[in-house]
Structure formats: C-alpha cells, structure tokens
Design an enzyme around this catalytic site. Structure first.
Site, PDB file in Angstrom:
ATOM      1  N   GLY A  35       0.829  -1.213   0.000  1.00  0.00           N
ATOM      2  CA  GLY A  35       0.000   0.000   0.000  1.00  0.00           C
ATOM      3  C   GLY A  35       0.854   1.251   0.000  1.00  0.00           C
ATOM      4  O   GLY A  35       1.866   1.302   0.686  1.00  0.00           O
ATOM      5  N   ASP A  95       4.866  -4.957   5.925  1.00  0.00           N
ATOM      6  CA  ASP A  95       5.305  -6.268   6.366  1.00  0.00           C
ATOM      7  C   ASP A  95       5.597  -7.245   5.207  1.00  0.00           C
ATOM      8  O   ASP A  95       6.648  -7.893   5.168  1.00  0.00           O
ATOM      9  CB  ASP A  95       4.147  -6.799   7.238  1.00  0.00           C
ATOM     10  CG  ASP A  95       4.454  -8.103   7.875  1.00  0.00           C
ATOM     11  OD1 ASP A  95       5.426  -8.132   8.633  1.00  0.00           O
ATOM     12  OD2 ASP A  95       3.725  -9.084   7.608  1.00  0.00           O
ATOM     13  N   ARG A 108       0.903  -5.055  -6.023  1.00  0.00           N
ATOM     14  CA  ARG A 108       0.876  -6.321  -5.275  1.00  0.00           C
ATOM     15  C   ARG A 108       1.363  -7.381  -6.263  1.00  0.00           C
ATOM     16  O   ARG A 108       0.883  -7.441  -7.397  1.00  0.00           O
ATOM     17  CB  ARG A 108      -0.540  -6.675  -4.820  1.00  0.00           C
ATOM     18  CG  ARG A 108      -1.257  -5.533  -4.131  1.00  0.00           C
ATOM     19  CD  ARG A 108      -1.129  -5.588  -2.625  1.00  0.00           C
ATOM     20  NE  ARG A 108      -1.817  -4.438  -2.033  1.00  0.00           N
ATOM     21  CZ  ARG A 108      -1.569  -3.987  -0.828  1.00  0.00           C
ATOM     22  NH1 ARG A 108      -0.644  -4.551  -0.067  1.00  0.00           N
ATOM     23  NH2 ARG A 108      -2.232  -2.970  -0.348  1.00  0.00           N
ATOM     24  N   THR A 122       3.841   2.742   5.465  1.00  0.00           N
ATOM     25  CA  THR A 122       2.441   2.316   5.538  1.00  0.00           C
ATOM     26  C   THR A 122       1.703   3.263   6.482  1.00  0.00           C
ATOM     27  O   THR A 122       2.263   3.664   7.501  1.00  0.00           O
ATOM     28  CB  THR A 122       2.310   0.853   6.023  1.00  0.00           C
ATOM     29  OG1 THR A 122       0.936   0.563   6.261  1.00  0.00           O
ATOM     30  CG2 THR A 122       3.068   0.571   7.302  1.00  0.00           C
TER      31      THR A 122
HETATM   32  P1  ATP Z   1       0.744  -2.820   3.363  1.00  0.00           P
HETATM   33  O1  ATP Z   1       0.660  -3.536   4.661  1.00  0.00           O
HETATM   34  O2  ATP Z   1       0.861  -1.357   3.492  1.00  0.00           O
HETATM   35  O3  ATP Z   1      -0.300  -3.228   2.386  1.00  0.00           O
HETATM   36  P2  ATP Z   1       2.791  -4.678   2.542  1.00  0.00           P
HETATM   37  O4  ATP Z   1       4.189  -4.497   2.121  1.00  0.00           O
HETATM   38  O5  ATP Z   1       2.557  -5.512   3.768  1.00  0.00           O
HETATM   39  O6  ATP Z   1       2.141  -3.253   2.679  1.00  0.00           O
HETATM   40  P3  ATP Z   1       1.843  -6.801   0.824  1.00  0.00           P
HETATM   41  O7  ATP Z   1       0.875  -6.758  -0.306  1.00  0.00           O
HETATM   42  O8  ATP Z   1       1.628  -7.754   1.926  1.00  0.00           O
HETATM   43  O9  ATP Z   1       1.937  -5.287   1.348  1.00  0.00           O
HETATM   44  O10 ATP Z   1       3.304  -7.111   0.242  1.00  0.00           O
HETATM   45  C1  ATP Z   1       3.817  -6.334  -0.819  1.00  0.00           C
HETATM   46  C2  ATP Z   1       4.544  -7.222  -1.789  1.00  0.00           C
HETATM   47  O11 ATP Z   1       5.672  -7.837  -1.147  1.00  0.00           O
HETATM   48  C3  ATP Z   1       3.741  -8.383  -2.349  1.00  0.00           C
HETATM   49  O12 ATP Z   1       2.862  -8.014  -3.380  1.00  0.00           O
HETATM   50  C4  ATP Z   1       4.853  -9.309  -2.832  1.00  0.00           C
HETATM   51  O13 ATP Z   1       5.362  -8.875  -4.073  1.00  0.00           O
HETATM   52  C5  ATP Z   1       5.929  -9.116  -1.747  1.00  0.00           C
HETATM   53  N1  ATP Z   1       5.831 -10.181  -0.732  1.00  0.00           N
HETATM   54  C6  ATP Z   1       4.838 -10.378   0.160  1.00  0.00           C
HETATM   55  N2  ATP Z   1       5.041 -11.498   0.893  1.00  0.00           N
HETATM   56  C7  ATP Z   1       6.201 -12.036   0.464  1.00  0.00           C
HETATM   57  C8  ATP Z   1       6.971 -13.194   0.814  1.00  0.00           C
HETATM   58  N3  ATP Z   1       6.568 -14.053   1.778  1.00  0.00           N
HETATM   59  N4  ATP Z   1       8.132 -13.413   0.160  1.00  0.00           N
HETATM   60  C9  ATP Z   1       8.554 -12.585  -0.810  1.00  0.00           C
HETATM   61  N5  ATP Z   1       7.864 -11.479  -1.204  1.00  0.00           N
HETATM   62  C10 ATP Z   1       6.709 -11.191  -0.587  1.00  0.00           C
END
Ligand code: ATP
Length: 319
Positions: free
Chosen positions: A11, A103, A72, A125
């Site tokens: 996000g 995260d 994403r 975030t």
């Molecule tokens: P927010 O919480 O603000 O939405 P975020 O970074 O937690 O941000 P996510 O959609 O969970 O948002 O993760 C962002 C991107 O990180 C994912 O679309 C993916 O490309 C990568 N990602 C997420 N989980 C993993 C994982 N276990 N291993 C490698 N890459 C990952």
C-alpha cells in the site's frame, strides 16, 4: 558497491516520495549510482528499471503517493519469482536495494538479502502496524487527514445534534483511530486491541445529551466491524440520530506532513549508510526519536503494540 536500486511496494503512503528522494540524493552525494524500479517487485521482475539522477527526485518531496508506483505481486513469494528479479538486478548491475513498504514487502527484502543482494526495508504504511518503530512513514499524514474530516463532521453533528460513527483504516492496529480520536475529542474510540460494551457507549452518549451536549463522535477502526453494522447495533440501545461516514482511501493520499517528510528523509539517508557498511536484511525504524535498525527476521517474531495509553486517556478526558 557502486549501484543501488529503490522500490516501493504494498500500500502506498504519503512520505514515500520523500524517502525515495532522500535515498537517491544521499547515495549520489556518496558517489553511488541509483536506479528506480517501478511497480514494486512486479517491476523488478519485469525489468521496469531506470537510472535516476538528482533531478529525477526534484519537486517530489511534497507529493503523496509514490512516483515509483506500487503493486501487489504475490508471485515474489516463490523462489522462481525471486530468481527472475535477481536476473534483472544482475542485468542492470544493481548490487543492493532499498525497499519501502509494509510487512509483506519486508519478506521480499529478506529473500533478496538471502540471495546475496543486501536489502534494507523502510516502514512505509499509513497503518503504523510495523514492530520496532514508533512511527511508520505516512502515519502522521493519515492521522491529520482523518482529523480534518473529524473536525468537519463535528460541525454538522453539532448543528443537527447527531451521533457520527466515523470508520477509519486499521485492520489489525488501532493507531489511526487512537491518535485521531484523542486529537479530535471523540467520545469513543473503538479499536481491535480493546473490547467494548455497546451499552456503555450508549449510556455515555445519553449522559452527554442529558448534559446538553449537541454532538457525539465515535471513531471506529475498520478491523472491528463495519460502521453501518456498528450504528445498527448502537440503535438497539436508543435513538441517537446516528449517521455513518467511512473515510476510506482519502486517508492514503495527500501531501505528507512535515513530520512524515522528516522521518522519511532520516530513514532514507540511514538506509544508504547501512548499505555502504555492507549490511542487509535490516528494517529501519524510529524509536524514542532515534533512527535505528533491527534484523527483519526479528520483526516477523515481534508484534506491533499500539499506544493503548491513548485509549485510557481518551476515556478520561472525552465524554
Ligand atoms: P501494506 O501492509 O501497506 O499493504 P505490505 O508491504 O505488507 O504493505 P503486501 O501486499 O503484503 O503489502 O506485500 C507487498 C509485496 O511484497 C507483495 O505483493 C509481494 O510482491 C511481496 N511479498 C509479500 N510477501 C512475500 C513473501 N513471503 N516473500 C517474498 N515477497 C513477498
């Protein structure tokens, strides 16, 4: 190390541009070359990568969102996706990365470090739900955006003697609700971390009305329940002329506050320092006003704790 890359992922949050600017300018100041990667890990795998100079990040600090775009891309959780990303890093000669996100983005950062590409994570975030940092980039702006709406809603609530349920972001963490609730003088703040009694809230509103109070504001974190549902349940305890406002994505946009721009700048510059020291797999944060870093692995075992003293404070001063 000669070349670093930057991407924003998950996000978006106001202040991400200030972080990109700080990383770029600091790195160039230190004699490094900087590459921007569009659309997070999706753009990394697709090779949507371009050289940035000091002017690329000019006139960006005051804008919300992220000019590197975000995406994403769940495929990056698979080794195959990670290897494709690494192929692109090799192609562009990028030796280390800074990832700004939440995260999920940190998981990707850790995987890259394990594959030999030092990667530093910055907490971008609005939810403030990342462990080992008092504040994330974007949180302060989001709270101020909510507050502006709360103040406006209070005007109309008073004029019509209404109760408003204002739903704010925060699926697992009540930080936005807590900070905007205290700052906006809300009669009740409902967060996932604390149980609540609808009867007690109704009694409180009724007592306020009996005292001649003209408005009641309830700030509800989205993770607890939907505002409509909340208003309906409240209606079972009396008619409080309740109206509902769901703020939604307005909370994600807007020009970052001074505080978000400053912490983004501090964290961005610090990330470059860490990379120059040959470090990776670290998440940058701010604790007690100091910029710090922790192993990303430690973050996965830890839990974010919202400042729940604000909950008690609010109950003792807003009624
Ligand atoms: P927010 O919480 O603000 O939405 P975020 O970074 O937690 O941000 P996510 O959609 O969970 O948002 O993760 C962002 C991107 O990180 C994912 O679309 C993916 O490309 C990568 N990602 C997420 N989980 C993993 C994982 N276990 N291993 C490698 N890459 C990952």
């Amino acid at each position: 190390m000669k070349r670093i890359g930057i991407l924003t992922s998950g996000g978006d949050a106001p202040g991400m541009n200030a972080a990109i600017r700080a990383i770029t300018r600091k790195a160039i100041h230190e004699g490094l070359e900087v590459y921007g990667i569009n659309y997070g890990y999706a753009g990394l795998v697709a090779g949507d990568i371009f050289r940035m100079d000091e002017s690329t990040v000019g006139d960006k600090i005051q804008h919300g969102g992220t000019f590197l775009y975000s995406a994403r891309y769940p495929e990056f959780a698979q080794v195959e996706g990670q290897l494709k990303g690494i192929e692109q890093l090799n192609k562009f000669g990028i030796e280390a990365l800074v990832v700004i996100g939440g995260d999920g983005s940190y998981h990707g950062a850790l995987r890259l470090t394990e594959h030999g590409y030092n990667t530093i994570g910055l907490p971008g975030t609005i939810d403030n739900d990342i462990p080992y940092t008092d504040f994330t980039i974007g949180f302060d702006t989001a709270v101020n955006t909510v507050l502006e709406s709360v103040d406006r809603i209070r005007d109309t609530a008073t004029s019509h003697e209404r109760t408003f349920v204002i739903e704010v972001m925060g699926r697992g963490a009540g930080d936005i609700a807590l900070w905007s609730g205290v700052a906006g003088g809300a009669e009740a703040v409902i967060v996932p971390e604390k149980d609540f009694s609808m009867r007690k809230i109704a009694d409180k509103i009724r007592a306020g009305r009996n005292r001649g109070k003209k408005h009641s504001l309830i700030i509800l974190a989205e993770g607890v329940m939907h505002a409509d549902e909340f208003a309906k349940e409240l209606g079972e305890y009396g008619d409080f002329h309740t109206r509902v406002t769901v703020l939604g994505h307005v909370q994600r946009g807007g020009s970052p506050t001074a505080r978000d721009r400053v912490i983004a700048s501090q964290m961005g510059a610090y990330a470059v320092d860490l990379l120059q020291q040959g470090k990776g797999g670290l998440a940058v944060g701010i604790e007690n006003n100091k910029i710090v870093s922790h192993d990303i692995l430690d973050l996965f075992d830890a839990k974010h704790h919202a400042e729940l003293s604000l909950f008690d404070l609010n109950n003792s001063i807003s009624y």
